[in-house]
Design a protein around this motif. Structure first.
Motif, short mmCIF file in Angstrom:
data_model
loop_
_atom_site.label_atom_id
_atom_site.label_comp_id
_atom_site.label_asym_id
_atom_site.label_seq_id
_atom_site.Cartn_x
_atom_site.Cartn_y
_atom_site.Cartn_z
N ARG A 1 25.25 122.45 74.44
CA ARG A 1 26.37 121.56 74.71
C ARG A 1 26.33 121.09 76.15
N GLU B 1 27.55 120.09 79.80
CA GLU B 1 28.63 120.50 80.67
C GLU B 1 29.05 119.34 81.57
N PHE B 2 30.32 119.33 81.96
CA PHE B 2 30.77 118.31 82.90
C PHE B 2 30.17 118.58 84.27
N THR B 3 29.68 117.52 84.91
CA THR B 3 29.18 117.64 86.27
C THR B 3 30.36 117.61 87.25
N LEU C 1 35.90 119.52 76.06
CA LEU C 1 34.48 119.43 75.78
C LEU C 1 33.92 118.09 76.23
N ASN C 2 32.71 118.13 76.74
CA ASN C 2 31.99 116.91 77.09
C ASN C 2 31.28 116.40 75.84
N ARG D 1 34.00 115.65 86.83
CA ARG D 1 35.30 116.29 86.98
C ARG D 1 36.12 115.63 88.08
#
Length: 365
Positions: free
Chosen positions: A256, A258-260, A275-276, A264
């Motif tokens: 999955r 992840e947000f960088t 969730l991204n 953010r």
């Protein structure tokens, strides 16, 4: 199941082929069969001139190309569709700003289809306006629920991504629905939560707050009146045949995303999504390849609204379900056909917008 041999093919590349409930499932590894492919793009046509009413666009929202290569520019804030021939010569204007028959309140999507291959234009208030290929108005219809995207089918009906839910219960959903020619829902093919942030405000009003990273349902047509749809909570593409039955499921074995830190930071005071999404859009070409957009490349620009600010990155799958390659296309690409790519761009310094056509110089390779 077999794939053609190639020097570019990764040694040991393997996909798993399963059967679930009688449907073939293609599970791809995280890396594509042919790796990253750099498409060598050459701009061969640009339409847009200051002072020329036919070519001075304002807030372009879509671009389309028909089977003859004619180019349709969705000139939203001017309330019209401008049509040009393959050489860029002006042909005609379809519609005008207004609320009457054949008029638009902010046109946003252009599609072709139906038994006669007519031109379908969605406007801001979720109405579909239908014209013949010469731009003559035929009729309009308003589906029984709001929708975000649609595909005309060969029976003069539609498949649409429709919005449902309840302000009272703070719920929102996207449904993939088949509609008849009058916009009435015949069948709901799939339904998923639309994860837009909803808040109850004083006085009973409901506030909707978008980050651009919502889980949205996407759909695109395939040759032969087929359809692909996908919901980005999982990396899964579902292919429907003309009978609306599942024909193939395509998956990719990938962790999955992840947000960088930059993503953010973009949210600021907006509630951060849980969730991204794996992807942010679907596009198909006449050969049945599926182009899955991997990056959210749009941001708001004062005076223009949401515009793309960086190239689109795609995972590209073949019609048999294999993850073929990764590639990059211009920011506002809307159509890829054979070796041609159709897009549009905004020159903020000059205050001009352009429709563009690129040729992929290494397309045969």
């Amino acid at each position: 199941f077999a794939l053609p041999a190639s020097r570019a093919q990764k040694a040991g590349w393997k996909a798993k082929i399963l059967t679930e409930d009688g449907v073939r499932v293609m599970v791809n590894p995280a890396e594509p069969l042919y790796g990253d492919i750099k498409l060598e793009l050459e701009e061969e046509l640009r339409i847009g001139k200051e002072g020329d009413d036919r070519e001075q666009f304002y807030r372009v929202r879509d671009i389309a190309a028909d089977s003859q290569g004619n180019i349709y520019v969705d000139d939203m804030s001017n309330g019209r569709i401008q049509v040009f021939d393959p050489q860029g010569a002006f042909l005609r204007t379809i519609g005008r700003a207004g609320q009457g028959p054949g008029e638009f309140e902010y046109p946003t999507l252009v599609r072709f289809g139906g038994r006669e291959g007519r031109v379908h234009v969605m406007d801001r208030y979720r109405r579909i306006n239908i014209f013949d290929r010469q731009g003559v108005y035929v009729r309009s219809l308003v589906p029984e629920r709001g929708f975000t995207d649609y595909v005309p089918d060969e029976a003069d009906g539609f498949v649409a991504v429709m919005s449902t839910g309840s302000d009272e219960e703070l719920t929102s959903f996207h449904t993939l629905s088949r509609l008849d020619a009058n916009g009435k829902v015949r069948t709901v093919l799939a339904e998923f939560p639309y994860t837009i942030h909803m808040e109850r405000r004083e006085g009973g009003a409901t506030l909707l707050v978008s980050t651009g990273y919502e889980m949205s349902l996407y759909a695109a047509p395939l040759p032969g009146d087929g359809l692909v749809y996908a919901y980005p909570k999982d990396y899964e593409l579902v292919i429907l045949g003309p009978d609306d039955k599942r024909f193939l499921v395509i998956r990719k074995d990938e962790p999955r995303p992840e947000f960088t830190a930059a993503e953010r930071a973009h949210f600021r005071r907006i509630p951060v999504p849980k969730l991204n999404p794996y992807f942010f859009g679907l596009m198909t070409d006449p050969e049945g390849r599926i182009w899955v957009q991997r990056n959210m490349n749009v941001e708001g620009k004062r005076g223009y609204g949401p515009i793309a600010t960086e190239d689109k990155r795609f995972d590209v799958f073949g019609r048999e379900g294999a993850f073929l390659f990764r590639a990059v296309l211009p920011p506002n690409t809307r159509v890829i056909r054979d070796s041609l790519v159709y897009s549009y761009s905004v020159d903020e310094d000059q205050g001009l917008e352009y429709a563009q056509r690129f040729r992929i110089k290494n397309f045969a390779d």
